[in-house]
Design an enzyme around this catalytic site. Structure first.
Site, PDB file in Angstrom:
ATOM      1  N   GLU A 116       0.820  -1.216   0.000  1.00 30.72           N
ATOM      2  CA  GLU A 116       0.000   0.000   0.000  1.00 30.72           C
ATOM      3  C   GLU A 116       0.861   1.277   0.000  1.00 30.72           C
ATOM      4  OE1 GLU A 116      -3.060  -0.253  -0.612  1.00 30.72           O
ATOM      5  OE2 GLU A 116      -3.923  -2.019   0.361  1.00 30.72           O
ATOM      6  N   HIS A 139      -4.136   1.534   8.417  1.00 25.66           N
ATOM      7  CA  HIS A 139      -5.144   0.769   7.686  1.00 25.66           C
ATOM      8  C   HIS A 139      -5.222  -0.617   8.311  1.00 25.66           C
ATOM      9  CE1 HIS A 139      -7.043  -1.787   4.825  1.00 25.66           C
ATOM     10  NE2 HIS A 139      -5.903  -2.422   4.571  1.00 25.66           N
ATOM     11  N   HIS A 141      -8.245  -4.198   9.293  1.00 25.61           N
ATOM     12  CA  HIS A 141      -9.382  -4.990   8.814  1.00 25.61           C
ATOM     13  C   HIS A 141     -10.347  -5.371   9.944  1.00 25.61           C
ATOM     14  CE1 HIS A 141      -6.396  -6.719   5.529  1.00 25.61           C
ATOM     15  NE2 HIS A 141      -6.687  -5.441   5.313  1.00 25.61           N
ATOM     16  N   HIS A 211     -13.070  -4.668   2.378  1.00 20.63           N
ATOM     17  CA  HIS A 211     -11.624  -4.805   2.626  1.00 20.63           C
ATOM     18  C   HIS A 211     -11.258  -4.353   4.040  1.00 20.63           C
ATOM     19  CE1 HIS A 211      -7.252  -3.820   1.105  1.00 20.63           C
ATOM     20  NE2 HIS A 211      -7.280  -4.101   2.386  1.00 20.63           N
TER      21      HIS A 211
HETATM   22  O1  2HA Z   1      -2.043  -7.165   3.720  1.00 24.25           O
HETATM   23  O2  2HA Z   1      -3.925  -4.968   4.368  1.00 24.25           O
HETATM   24  O3  2HA Z   1      -4.338  -3.775   2.099  1.00 24.25           O
HETATM   25  C1  2HA Z   1      -1.817  -5.819   3.845  1.00 24.25           C
HETATM   26  C2  2HA Z   1      -3.060  -5.102   3.529  1.00 24.25           C
HETATM   27  C3  2HA Z   1      -3.212  -4.571   2.180  1.00 24.25           C
HETATM   28 ZN    ZN Z   2      -5.807  -4.288   3.796  1.00 27.16          ZN
END
Ligand code: 2HA
Ligand code: ZN
Length: 271
Positions: A116, A139, A141, A211
């Site tokens: 990223e 970022h 998840h 995502h």
């Molecule tokens: O695996 O989260 O968006 C890394 C990430 C890519």
């Molecule tokens: Zn990711």
């Protein structure tokens, strides 16, 4: 890879923010395997120097003149939050943007940046202009947030903001502008980076369809705060749905009253 700057690199104060944030990302269950990535923008640290033009500068797919000469501390490709939370040194690297904003080079630490990297650089470029105090991007998840993307009517910025941020009286205070939302894009793609950068001009938090979520802040811990606020309200949404309740949350008048009372009403989008 070891380098002449390794000792100075290991002294970077920002590494403590990576360590603490990664620790909590892992314990929250928001970062499975090598999921997620983080970066902090900074000036060239003391003791390091810009490499010569003939060194291994890598061309960027975007032009980021506002970041000319700036450095980026970024998690490495394949790095795991559960390991960064113990020792951030092997799993983070320091990179510098060239003076013309068209390329970058590895300076110290891990030399294989997260996929990223273009997304982080595109967003830092926007932050440098629109919100220079925000130096950090994280970022990750979180399952309760990704699950919201599966509710068709919530899969856009205004709808997800309206529904979820009404469920707790301080949520909208933390996020008066609401949540940005990027429709499906490939992980690591330039399209994802550019769409996120556009939304970051007016949002501290951006969802990536099916995502994950991205937050900006003065430091990683502050970005984490905002994501925690959003995730808490999302958790309440799922608890209520599981109990058979489709929650209405606060009324528009209550939201306005709260934001006005705390001097945040001008940040609320008026359509
Ligand atoms: O695996 O989260 O968006 C890394 C990430 C890519
Ligand atoms: Zn990711």
């Amino acid at each position: 890879m070891k380098c002449k700057y390794q000792e100075a690199f290991e002294q970077l104060p920002q590494l403590a923010d990576f360590k603490a944030t990664a620790h909590w990302l892992y314990f929250r269950g928001w970062s499975e395997g090598s999921g997620g990535n983080m970066s902090v923008r900074m000036d060239m640290p003391d003791g390091l120097e810009t490499p010569d033009p003939q060194e291994n500068w890598i061309e960027l797919p975007i032009h980021i003149p506002k970041l000319a000469g700036k450095c980026l501390l970024l998690t490495a490709s394949g790095s795991r939050a559960r390991e960064i939370g113990i020792d951030p040194v092997p799993s983070t690297g320091l990179f510098q943007v060239s003076g013309d904003g068209k390329s970058y080079i590895w300076l110290a630490g891990n030399d294989k940046p997260s996929c990223e990297l273009p997304t982080h650089l595109a967003i830092h470029h926007v932050l440098e202009t629109h919100r220079p105090e925000d130096k950090a991007i994280m970022h990750t998840h979180p399952a309760k947030l990704i699950a919201l993307c599966h509710v068709e009517e919530l899969a856009n910025g205004p709808a997800i903001s309206e529904k979820i941020l009404k469920l707790q009286s301080e949520a909208r205070l933390y996020l008066p502008e609401g949540i940005g939302y990027v429709p499906h894009q490939l992980p690591g793609s330039l399209e994802l980076g550019l769409a996120s950068a556009e939304l970051v001009k007016t949002h501290h938090l951006v969802m990536w369809h099916m995502h994950g979520c991205l937050a900006t802040g003065a430091d990683l811990a502050s970005g984490f705060d905002l994501m925690e606020v959003f995730e808490k309200s999302a958790g309440m949404y799922w608890n209520l749905r599981a109990a058979g309740i489709d929650p209405e949350g606060m009324t528009d008048a209550q939201i306005k009253h709260t934001l006005q009372s705390f001097g945040q009403w001008d940040r609320f989008p008026k359509s």
